[in-house]
Write an enzyme that holds these catalytic residues in place. Structure first.
Site, PDB file in Angstrom:
ATOM      1  N   LEU A 126       0.817  -1.210   0.000  1.00 16.51           N
ATOM      2  CA  LEU A 126       0.000   0.000   0.000  1.00 16.51           C
ATOM      3  C   LEU A 126       0.850   1.259   0.000  1.00 16.51           C
ATOM      4  O   LEU A 126       0.532   2.230  -0.698  1.00 16.51           O
ATOM      5  CB  LEU A 126      -0.936  -0.003   1.203  1.00 16.51           C
ATOM      6  CG  LEU A 126      -2.097  -0.993   1.116  1.00 16.51           C
ATOM      7  CD1 LEU A 126      -2.971  -0.894   2.354  1.00 16.51           C
ATOM      8  CD2 LEU A 126      -2.934  -0.750  -0.127  1.00 16.51           C
ATOM      9  N   GLY A 181       4.198   1.554  -1.000  1.00 15.37           N
ATOM     10  CA  GLY A 181       4.990   1.643  -2.220  1.00 15.37           C
ATOM     11  C   GLY A 181       4.163   1.888  -3.462  1.00 15.37           C
ATOM     12  O   GLY A 181       4.504   2.733  -4.303  1.00 15.37           O
ATOM     13  N   ARG A 213      -3.985  -3.909  21.269  1.00 15.28           N
ATOM     14  CA  ARG A 213      -3.434  -5.244  21.062  1.00 15.28           C
ATOM     15  C   ARG A 213      -2.416  -5.641  22.121  1.00 15.28           C
ATOM     16  O   ARG A 213      -2.373  -6.804  22.536  1.00 15.28           O
ATOM     17  CB  ARG A 213      -2.803  -5.312  19.670  1.00 15.28           C
ATOM     18  CG  ARG A 213      -3.844  -5.228  18.572  1.00 15.28           C
ATOM     19  CD  ARG A 213      -3.222  -5.122  17.195  1.00 15.28           C
ATOM     20  NE  ARG A 213      -4.271  -5.128  16.174  1.00 15.28           N
ATOM     21  CZ  ARG A 213      -4.032  -5.000  14.882  1.00 15.28           C
ATOM     22  NH1 ARG A 213      -2.800  -4.849  14.439  1.00 15.28           N
ATOM     23  NH2 ARG A 213      -5.038  -5.018  14.015  1.00 15.28           N
ATOM     24  N   ARG A 220       0.881  -0.233  17.859  1.00 18.00           N
ATOM     25  CA  ARG A 220      -0.003   0.269  16.804  1.00 18.00           C
ATOM     26  C   ARG A 220      -1.434  -0.155  17.087  1.00 18.00           C
ATOM     27  O   ARG A 220      -1.701  -1.317  17.378  1.00 18.00           O
ATOM     28  CB  ARG A 220       0.415  -0.263  15.422  1.00 18.00           C
ATOM     29  CG  ARG A 220      -0.539   0.157  14.320  1.00 18.00           C
ATOM     30  CD  ARG A 220      -0.061  -0.311  12.958  1.00 18.00           C
ATOM     31  NE  ARG A 220      -0.088  -1.751  12.798  1.00 18.00           N
ATOM     32  CZ  ARG A 220      -1.173  -2.485  12.559  1.00 18.00           C
ATOM     33  NH1 ARG A 220      -2.365  -1.905  12.508  1.00 18.00           N
ATOM     34  NH2 ARG A 220      -1.091  -3.793  12.389  1.00 18.00           N
TER      35      ARG A 220
END
Length: 647
Positions: free
Chosen positions: A44, A46, A338, A443
């Site tokens: 996504l 690149g 997470r 993240r």
């Protein structure tokens, strides 16, 4: 020692990006045609960068190791992409997305970069809708949203459990248009093996044609690294087996600092390891935690009976089930970030309450959702994920709870970049998961796709012009220059050395052994002793690799074992960086849990006085300890506080 300059614009947080764009240097259309840009990677980040730079008029050379850009690992992302559209009218805003991301990363990200990410998030959705990405829609036709961890609003746009695939197809269509126009030249099945630096600036790469084995030289005015993360250092991860950190390591060895390598994300919702010969792990989307409830037995004897295979989870009554996330974190429940969910699962399993025959799993149960919503609704939301789970485990998740366990998934660390996404090597940029910039120590779910597309579509096309505006008078470089010759010779020498060993052990055996060292010592829980053990064992294994690895075949042809060997050689160095960084950081934050530093409740205990910085490592030479350079993360607009997902 390299001096870091983040180049953060002055002004109020919400005005920084606008002020930057208002005053940046530009390249006029005629001059863009005179400038070449290499983009490494077609995920996504690149693909969107290559397509956008081609649309602007630059000459782009785009490289990927896959046989098609559509096979980049972004295709595997399942759950969704975040944006602050507030379609649900539930209180979302750009600032709230920014704050949730900063908080989710445990206050170890750069404020200005994170706010910019939140600011451009809405444009990403508009871009993707215009490309025809089939986002899920509500009954009235409006785009639907669902919830993800670390947020109390619904801001995640999705396309069933195939969001990454659909977004990548959108980026691929934009890329294909530029390939057809001739502004992008695509090199599939090519792997970058070195960065060429001339007079302190990135001016090209050395790449190997993976089909013919030929080593080739490519020159450009700037190089963009969008090659993903380094999670496969652990061998078993949710990453595709070809995913690797080698392109970033080539830049590191040429002077680009590597930031926060210890920050690796453990995803809580993965199918547990089910065999000694397994080569990768399978992710089950975080979106499942919208309606699935996570639990283990309350009674130790029930857990032991399940482990022994004498008791089924469906036989355990509701009052004997411990919905431990809902119990510990009532405000967020199953949708905690997470790192929090992973540690909670580990704690229950370490205490003996885990399920599966190994005791290393917890349940993700949809029985309540099926009773409340109906089977058809659950099937419409998650059907393809349930199908994938059943194919792998031979268990029907509509009838029997899924079993899940944490696994390595994403790496927040990466090449250090400034506000312009440029590394410490002038003219070398890093985007998406290849850089360190936006997620801090953890993240949030559905933010990886957001960052990749933000960097490629809406950030790099501006910032790279600020650099290239001063390069329009620089003629194209000849690949016959001595710097290209020296880089190619170094690559060929390394390959020749590997091929000449002809030892007794396969590449995979070394990679698997490295993975065991990493998971046992640099995994979910780390200590000073375990990290020191990791450094010692990695060095010994690396020495053995260079003395006893066996690579069949020849280098000047298709040779997948040679490909793997080059990547595993880099994984040893990445593993050392991760352990060294974890040893340096005497605190816990996000996905970095030093077991010596925890709150009484078992949460990550930060040390903001001593460790509120990005730890950036500067290469000093093979087998030499890299030098630590610190970027202090001075917060102007957010007050750091202990993360709280309980109220």
């Amino acid at each position: 020692m390299t001096k870091l300059e983040a180049k953060i614009p002055a002004g109020q947080l919400a005005e920084k990006w606008t002020n930057y764009k208002d005053h940046q240097k530009l390249v006029n259309p005629a001059n863009k045609r005179r400038l070449d840009v290499i983009v490494v990677g077609t995920g996504l980040a690149g693909a969107s960068a290559a397509a956008s730079l081609g649309e602007l008029g630059f000459n782009v050379l785009n490289f990927c190791i896959q046989d098609s850009p559509r096979r980049a690992h972004s295709i595997a992302a399942q759950g969704g992409i975040n944006a602050a559209k507030n379609y649900q009218n539930d209180g979302d805003s750009v600032y709230r997305l920014f704050y949730d991301t900063i908080k989710g990363g445990d206050y170890r990200a750069r404020e200005a970069n994170v706010y910019r990410l939140a600011e451009v998030s809405n444009s990403i959705i508009d871009q993707c809708v215009a490309q025809g990405v089939p986002f899920a829609r509500e009954y009235g036709g409006l785009l639907d949203n669902r919830s993800f961890g670390g947020a109390q609003v619904s801001r995640t746009f999705y396309a069933k459990g195939q969001t990454g695939q659909q977004l990548l197809l959108g980026a691929y269509s934009a890329l294909s248009r530029q390939v057809g126009k001739g502004s992008v030249k695509l090199y599939t099945r090519y792997e970058m093996l070195d960065l060429v630096v001339i007079d302190g600036r990135a001016r090209g790469i050395i790449a190997r044609n993976l089909v013919t084995g030929k080593i080739e030289r490519f020159a450009a005015h700037a190089v963009v690294i969008g090659s993903g993360g380094y999670g496969n250092t652990f061998f078993l991860s949710t990453n595709a087996m070809n995913s690797n950190g080698s392109a970033a390591m080539q830049c590191y060895r040429k002077g680009a600092l590597f930031a926060n390598p210890a920050f690796a994300q453990i995803h809580p919702t993965c199918i547990p390891v089910h065999g000694e010969f397994q080569s990768k792990l399978t992710l089950m989307s975080e979106s499942l935690r919208n309606d699935g409830r996570i639990w283990v037995p309350k009674k130790l004897e029930d857990a032991q009976a399940i482990q022994a295979g004498t008791l089924k989870p469906t036989a355990i009554p509701e009052e004997d089930r411990d919905y431990y996330l809902e119990r510990r974190y009532p405000a967020f429940g199953n949708l905690v970030p997470r790192d929090v969910a992973s540690r909670a699962a580990k704690e229950r399993c370490d205490a003996g309450y885990g399920v599966n025959n190994t005791g290393l799993a917890v349940y993700l149960d949809f029985s309540e959702a099926i009773n409340r919503l109906g089977l058809k609704t659950v099937e419409a939301r998650y059907g393809n994920l349930f199908q994938m789970y059943e194919k792998i485990t031979d268990e029907n998740p509509y009838k029997t709870p899924m079993m899940i366990f944490p696994a390595i998934h994403y790496t927040m660390g990466g090449l250090w970049v400034d506000y312009e996404l440029m590394t410490t090597v002038q003219g070398c940029f890093a985007i998406g998961e290849a850089n360190f910039s936006d997620h801090g120590a953890n993240r949030l779910g559905a933010s990886a796709l957001m960052q990749g597309l933000a960097d490629g579509y809406f950030v790099l096309p501006y910032t790279i012009q600020n650099y290239l505006a001063d390069q329009i008078a620089v003629p194209r470089f000849s690949v016959e220059r001595p710097e290209f010759e020296a880089a190619e010779q170094a690559v060929e020498s390394k390959i020749a050395k590997l091929m000449s060993i002809q030892g007794n052990r396969s590449v995979d055996s070394f990679h698997k052994a490295l993975g065991h060292i990493m998971w046992n010592n640099v995994g979910m829980g780390r200590t000073k002793e375990s990290l020191e053990t990791a450094l010692k064992e990695i060095k010994a294994l690396k020495k053995e690799f260079w003395a006893d690895v066996f690579i069949p075949g020849e280098p000047n042809t298709l040779n997948t074992e040679l490909e793997k060997a080059l990547r595993v050689a880099d994984f040893f160095d990445i593993g050392e960086l991760m352990a060294l960084d974890g040893l340096n950081r005497n605190e816990s934050c996000g996905g970095h849990l030093r077991e010596e530093y925890q709150t009484p409740e078992g949460e990550a205990l930060r040390d903001d006085e001593n460790f509120a910085y990005a730890s950036c490592w500067e290469y000093q030479g093979d087998d030499k300890t890299p030098e630590l350079v610190k970027e202090q993360l001075d917060y102007e607009f957010v007050v750091r506080q202990q993360r709280n997902y309980k109220s």
